[in-house]
Motif scaffolding. Sequence first.
Motif, PDB file in Angstrom:
ATOM      1  N   UNK A 138       0.873  -1.173   0.000  1.00 50.95           N
ATOM      2  CA  UNK A 138       0.000   0.000   0.000  1.00 50.95           C
ATOM      3  C   UNK A 138       0.905   1.217   0.000  1.00 50.95           C
ATOM      4  N   UNK A 139       0.673   2.088  -0.967  1.00 49.86           N
ATOM      5  CA  UNK A 139       1.523   3.271  -1.000  1.00 49.86           C
ATOM      6  C   UNK A 139       1.020   4.313   0.004  1.00 49.86           C
ATOM      7  N   UNK A 140       1.866   5.312   0.272  1.00 49.87           N
ATOM      8  CA  UNK A 140       1.556   6.298   1.317  1.00 49.87           C
ATOM      9  C   UNK A 140       0.236   7.000   1.034  1.00 49.87           C
ATOM     10  N   UNK A 141      -0.510   7.242   2.080  1.00 48.13           N
ATOM     11  CA  UNK A 141      -1.801   7.898   1.883  1.00 48.13           C
ATOM     12  C   UNK A 141      -1.626   9.416   1.789  1.00 48.13           C
ATOM     13  N   UNK A 142      -2.566  10.039   1.072  1.00 48.85           N
ATOM     14  CA  UNK A 142      -2.542  11.499   0.970  1.00 48.85           C
ATOM     15  C   UNK A 142      -3.852  12.026   1.540  1.00 48.85           C
ATOM     16  N   UNK A 143      -3.995  13.351   1.483  1.00 52.87           N
ATOM     17  CA  UNK A 143      -5.224  13.943   2.013  1.00 52.87           C
ATOM     18  C   UNK A 143      -6.399  13.676   1.096  1.00 52.87           C
ATOM     19  N   UNK A 144      -7.573  13.682   1.679  1.00 52.65           N
ATOM     20  CA  UNK A 144      -8.809  13.516   0.908  1.00 52.65           C
ATOM     21  C   UNK A 144      -8.996  14.755   0.037  1.00 52.65           C
ATOM     22  N   UNK A 145      -9.285  14.521  -1.243  1.00 49.26           N
ATOM     23  CA  UNK A 145      -9.457  15.663  -2.155  1.00 49.26           C
ATOM     24  C   UNK A 145     -10.929  15.898  -2.472  1.00 49.26           C
ATOM     25  N   UNK A 146     -11.812  15.263  -1.705  1.00 48.97           N
ATOM     26  CA  UNK A 146     -13.257  15.456  -1.866  1.00 48.97           C
ATOM     27  C   UNK A 146     -13.725  15.167  -3.297  1.00 48.97           C
ATOM     28  N   UNK A 147     -13.195  14.111  -3.902  1.00 52.67           N
ATOM     29  CA  UNK A 147     -13.613  13.791  -5.260  1.00 52.67           C
ATOM     30  C   UNK A 147     -14.896  12.976  -5.263  1.00 52.67           C
ATOM     31  N   UNK A 148     -15.233  12.402  -4.096  1.00 53.24           N
ATOM     32  CA  UNK A 148     -16.472  11.638  -3.923  1.00 53.24           C
ATOM     33  C   UNK A 148     -16.518  10.358  -4.755  1.00 53.24           C
ATOM     34  N   UNK A 149     -15.360   9.857  -5.161  1.00 54.05           N
ATOM     35  CA  UNK A 149     -15.349   8.579  -5.872  1.00 54.05           C
ATOM     36  C   UNK A 149     -15.839   7.465  -4.964  1.00 54.05           C
ATOM     37  N   UNK A 150     -15.485   7.557  -3.682  1.00 54.31           N
ATOM     38  CA  UNK A 150     -15.906   6.519  -2.744  1.00 54.31           C
ATOM     39  C   UNK A 150     -17.420   6.524  -2.579  1.00 54.31           C
ATOM     40  N   UNK A 151     -18.010   7.722  -2.647  1.00 59.70           N
ATOM     41  CA  UNK A 151     -19.470   7.821  -2.497  1.00 59.70           C
ATOM     42  C   UNK A 151     -20.140   7.154  -3.696  1.00 59.70           C
ATOM     43  N   UNK A 152     -19.559   7.398  -4.881  1.00 61.13           N
ATOM     44  CA  UNK A 152     -20.124   6.779  -6.085  1.00 61.13           C
ATOM     45  C   UNK A 152     -19.965   5.258  -6.062  1.00 61.13           C
ATOM     46  N   UNK A 153     -18.858   4.798  -5.480  1.00 60.59           N
ATOM     47  CA  UNK A 153     -18.583   3.358  -5.515  1.00 60.59           C
ATOM     48  C   UNK A 153     -19.350   2.592  -4.455  1.00 60.59           C
ATOM     49  N   UNK A 154     -19.776   3.257  -3.385  1.00 63.04           N
ATOM     50  CA  UNK A 154     -20.387   2.532  -2.265  1.00 63.04           C
ATOM     51  C   UNK A 154     -21.714   1.902  -2.677  1.00 63.04           C
ATOM     52  N   UNK A 155     -21.807   0.572  -2.624  1.00 62.21           N
ATOM     53  CA  UNK A 155     -23.042  -0.094  -3.042  1.00 62.21           C
ATOM     54  C   UNK A 155     -24.168   0.068  -2.019  1.00 62.21           C
ATOM     55  N   UNK A 156     -23.842   0.561  -0.829  1.00 71.01           N
ATOM     56  CA  UNK A 156     -24.884   0.744   0.178  1.00 71.01           C
ATOM     57  C   UNK A 156     -25.342   2.202   0.228  1.00 71.01           C
ATOM     58  N   UNK A 157     -24.783   3.052  -0.634  1.00 67.98           N
ATOM     59  CA  UNK A 157     -25.194   4.455  -0.659  1.00 67.98           C
ATOM     60  C   UNK A 157     -24.711   5.243   0.542  1.00 67.98           C
ATOM     61  N   UNK A 158     -23.572   4.862   1.102  1.00 64.69           N
ATOM     62  CA  UNK A 158     -23.031   5.590   2.252  1.00 64.69           C
ATOM     63  C   UNK A 158     -22.000   6.604   1.773  1.00 64.69           C
ATOM     64  N   UNK A 159     -21.470   7.375   2.728  1.00 62.13           N
ATOM     65  CA  UNK A 159     -20.416   8.332   2.400  1.00 62.13           C
ATOM     66  C   UNK A 159     -19.138   7.914   3.123  1.00 62.13           C
ATOM     67  N   UNK A 160     -18.355   7.036   2.503  1.00 63.75           N
ATOM     68  CA  UNK A 160     -17.190   6.476   3.206  1.00 63.75           C
ATOM     69  C   UNK A 160     -16.198   7.529   3.699  1.00 63.75           C
ATOM     70  N   UNK A 161     -15.999   8.614   2.927  1.00 70.66           N
ATOM     71  CA  UNK A 161     -15.015   9.629   3.356  1.00 70.66           C
ATOM     72  C   UNK A 161     -15.427  10.220   4.696  1.00 70.66           C
ATOM     73  N   UNK A 162     -16.750  10.426   4.855  1.00 72.23           N
ATOM     74  CA  UNK A 162     -17.273  11.026   6.077  1.00 72.23           C
ATOM     75  C   UNK A 162     -17.139  10.052   7.248  1.00 72.23           C
ATOM     76  N   UNK A 163     -17.480   8.792   6.982  1.00 70.03           N
ATOM     77  CA  UNK A 163     -17.398   7.779   8.035  1.00 70.03           C
ATOM     78  C   UNK A 163     -15.956   7.601   8.490  1.00 70.03           C
ATOM     79  N   UNK A 164     -15.026   7.611   7.522  1.00 66.93           N
ATOM     80  CA  UNK A 164     -13.615   7.424   7.870  1.00 66.93           C
ATOM     81  C   UNK A 164     -13.115   8.600   8.697  1.00 66.93           C
ATOM     82  N   UNK A 165     -13.527   9.815   8.310  1.00 70.42           N
ATOM     83  CA  UNK A 165     -13.082  10.991   9.062  1.00 70.42           C
ATOM     84  C   UNK A 165     -13.646  10.960  10.473  1.00 70.42           C
TER      85      UNK A 165
END
Lengths: 445, 290
Positions: free
Chosen positions: A362-389
Motif C-alpha cells: 500500500x503506497x503512502x496515503x494522501x489527504x482527501x481531495x473530496x472527489x467523492x469517488x468513494x461515495x459513487x462506488x459505495x453499493x450501500x449508498x453511504x459516504x465512506x469519506x465522512x465515516x472514515x473521518x
Amino acid sequence: MNTFKIGGVHPEPNKLTADRKIETLALPVQAVFPLSQHIGAPAVPCVQKGDTVRVGTRIAEPGGFMSASIHSSVSGKVAKIDSVIDASGVRKPAIFIDVEGDEWEPSIDRSDKLVLQSNKSREEIVECIKNAGIVGMGGACFPTHVKLCPPKECTIDTLIINAVECEPYLTADHRLMLEHSDEIIIGIKIILKVLGIDHAVIGIEANKPDAITLMRSKTSMVSGIEVMPLQMKYPQGGEKQLIEAVTGRQVPPPPALPANVGCVVQNVGTVFAVYEAVMKNKPLIERIVTVTGQDVKNPCNLKVRMGTPVSQLIEYAGGMPENTGKLISGGPMMGRPLLDDTAPVVKGTSGILMIPEADAIRRAERNCIRCAKCVQACPMGLEPYLLATASEASDWECAEENWIMSCIECGCCQSTCPSRRPLLDWVRLAKNRVGGIIRARNAKK
Amino acid sequence: MSFILTAVLVLGLTGLVLGLVLYAVSRRFKVEEDPRVGQILELLPAANCGGCGFPGCAAFAEACVKQESMDGLKCSVCKSEVMHQIAAIAGHSVELGAEKVAVVRCNGSCANRPNLRVYDGAPSCAAAALMNGGATGCFYGCLGCGDCVKVCKFDAIKMDPETGLPVVDQDKCTACGACVKACPRMIIELRSKNKLDRRVYVSCVNKDKGPVAKKACDVACIGCGKCVKACPFEAITLENNLAYIDFEKCRLCRKCVDECPQHSILAVNFPPKRVAEPAPENQVEQQTEQ
C-alpha cells in the motif's frame, strides 16, 4: 441483464483457475479445528485429550442458539486442546487431532451415488442441518439453520442461490457448479421444502457462461427453479446487492433482515453441504478452496478437509512464489491477510491467495481531495469519506447517524480512492465501536 | 442642526427603553448560581480532559458543590493541596490516595521484539488491533501506532523512534487516564508515583505460555513464578502466565528484579545499583514509616 443499482466497482476478474478440475488434497498429519469458525458464540469441545475420533465425529457442540457444531474431518487421537492463530490473525482456542488412518463414521454414506428422495420432515431437515454444523460457505459463516428459520412475521417467497462469486481470483463455487450440478439442484429442493415455498433463483454472473448453460439445462425440467445471469459487478455476491439484482427489492437498514423483503439467500457451497448433510448424513468436514495467485506455479481448486494447514495447500500448488508480499485467506477484496501459513483451513476459507509484493504494497496515503469517488462506488449508498473521518476523530455518534452499521465492508471505497486512504480500515474500526455501543445500549434497556 | 438633535434623541431614547427591557428581563429570569462553583472553576486546570469522569471542568465543579461528600470526586490533574482547597470551598473534607502516573507495561522494543510483518493499514492502534496481531510475534504488546500519544492533552507521552514504544514524561503526566482507555491492548496502567518517583513493575502483559511468549519477545514475562517466591511482601501475583506487582503492597525492595530470568521486571528512577546497595534498606524503612 440485471444488476444492483448504485455503486460497485469492476476489478480485474483474474479467474486463473476457472478451468482447473477440483482435486482432492491428501490428509494432513495434524488437523486443527478452531472453536469459533462461525458468527456467534464459540463451540464447546465435547472431546478430551487422548480421545479417539473418526471422520465425522462431533468434537464440539454449539455454544448457544447462534452457533454451530464442529466435526472432525480426520480419524485419529485428540492431541491437545490449545490455541492457534487462525485466519483472522487472532489466537483462538482450538482442538488438535493427530491423524491415524482414514476411518469414517459408519452412518455416513460415502458413495458417489446421487440420492434423489428423502422422506424427512421440515423439522428433521433443519435438525439435520444443525447437527451437521453447516454455516454460510460464502465466507460470512452465518449458521445456516438460523437462516432457514426466518422470523414468523415475515413471509418468504423467494429463495436466492448465490452463485455470483464476484470476488476476483476465486473459482470454488464455479467449479462446484460444473462438477456437482445435480447435487446442487437436489440441495435447492431440500431448502425450498424447509422454507415451504416453490420459487428459487440461481444468480450467476455473466463471466461464467459454462455454468449458466449447464445449470439452465439441469433446471429446464424442474419447475420453480430459475437461472438468472447477472451483469458483472463487484460486490454482487453481497446478500443485499444480490437481492436487489434478482428481485429489485431493497433491504431496509439494520436491524432489518433479507427475510423482511421475503428473501432467503444461500450460497451454492452451502446448498451442496445441505445436500450432503441431509441425503448422505455427512457433516461439514470438507470444502473447496481455490489456491491461486499471479505467480503461483500450479493454481488449483482443491477439495480440502477442514483443519488442514494452509502450508499444505500452498505446497500442492507449487509452493509460495518468492516475490509473495501478502498471503490472503479469501478473495482480494474482502479476504483477510494471514500472519503465516500455519493457519488451518476453516469453514469460511474460500480461497488462499498469494499476491506479489509489487501489488500487495500500500503506497503512502494522501489527504482527501473530496472527489467523492468513494461515495459513487459505495453499493450501500453511504459516504465512506465522512465515516472514515468521523472514525479518525473517534466521533462515534456521527458515524452512527450516518448509517455506519449498514456498511458491508466490501472495500469498494478503498479500492477507488485516488489518495489511497485506508477508508475501510477506519470504517471497520468505527463499525466495531458503534456496534459495541449499540449492544451496550440494548443491554441497558 | 435640529436633525442631529433628533437623531441623538431618537437613538438615545431607543437605547434607554431597550436597556430597561434587558434589565427587567435579566431580573425576572435570573439564574441562581452558587458562587462556589465559580471559585472552584478558577482553581481547576480548565483542560477539560475528562479524567475525572465528568464532561468538563465546569461539570466537575458543579458536582463538587452539589454532592454530599467528595467521594469519587478527584481531579487527576490538580495537586493534592489544590484538591484540599476545592474541598474547603465546597465545604467537604477530602482524603486523597497516592499520586499516580501512567506506566507503559511493554518493553518490546525493535531489538527485543523484531518486526516479522509489515502493517500498512490505517495508522491507529485500535484499527491494527482489529485487523490482526500486529507486525510482531507478540499478540499482547504495544502496536506502536501512537493512539495514546494522540489522546494525551498534556503532551506527556511521546513515541520513542528508536524503540518504537511510547515514553511517559512523568512530570507532565497528570494520571487523567486518557491513554489507559485509548490503548486497545490495555498496556498502560496508572501506578502510584511513590517517593522520588521510584517504581518497580512487570513491563509485560503477555498472557501466552512461557515458550510462546519467549519466542515472541526477548523480555516477555514467561510466568515462571520466581518473582512471586522472591517477594517478601506478597505483592506479586501470577495469573494467566503473567506476573503482576501490586503497587500498594510493593515496598520497592527490588528482590524480584534480580530474580527475573527474562529481565521483564523494571525498576526505574533508582540510583545505580552499586552505590545504592545500602540505600534500599533505608528506603524500605522510610516507606514503612509513612
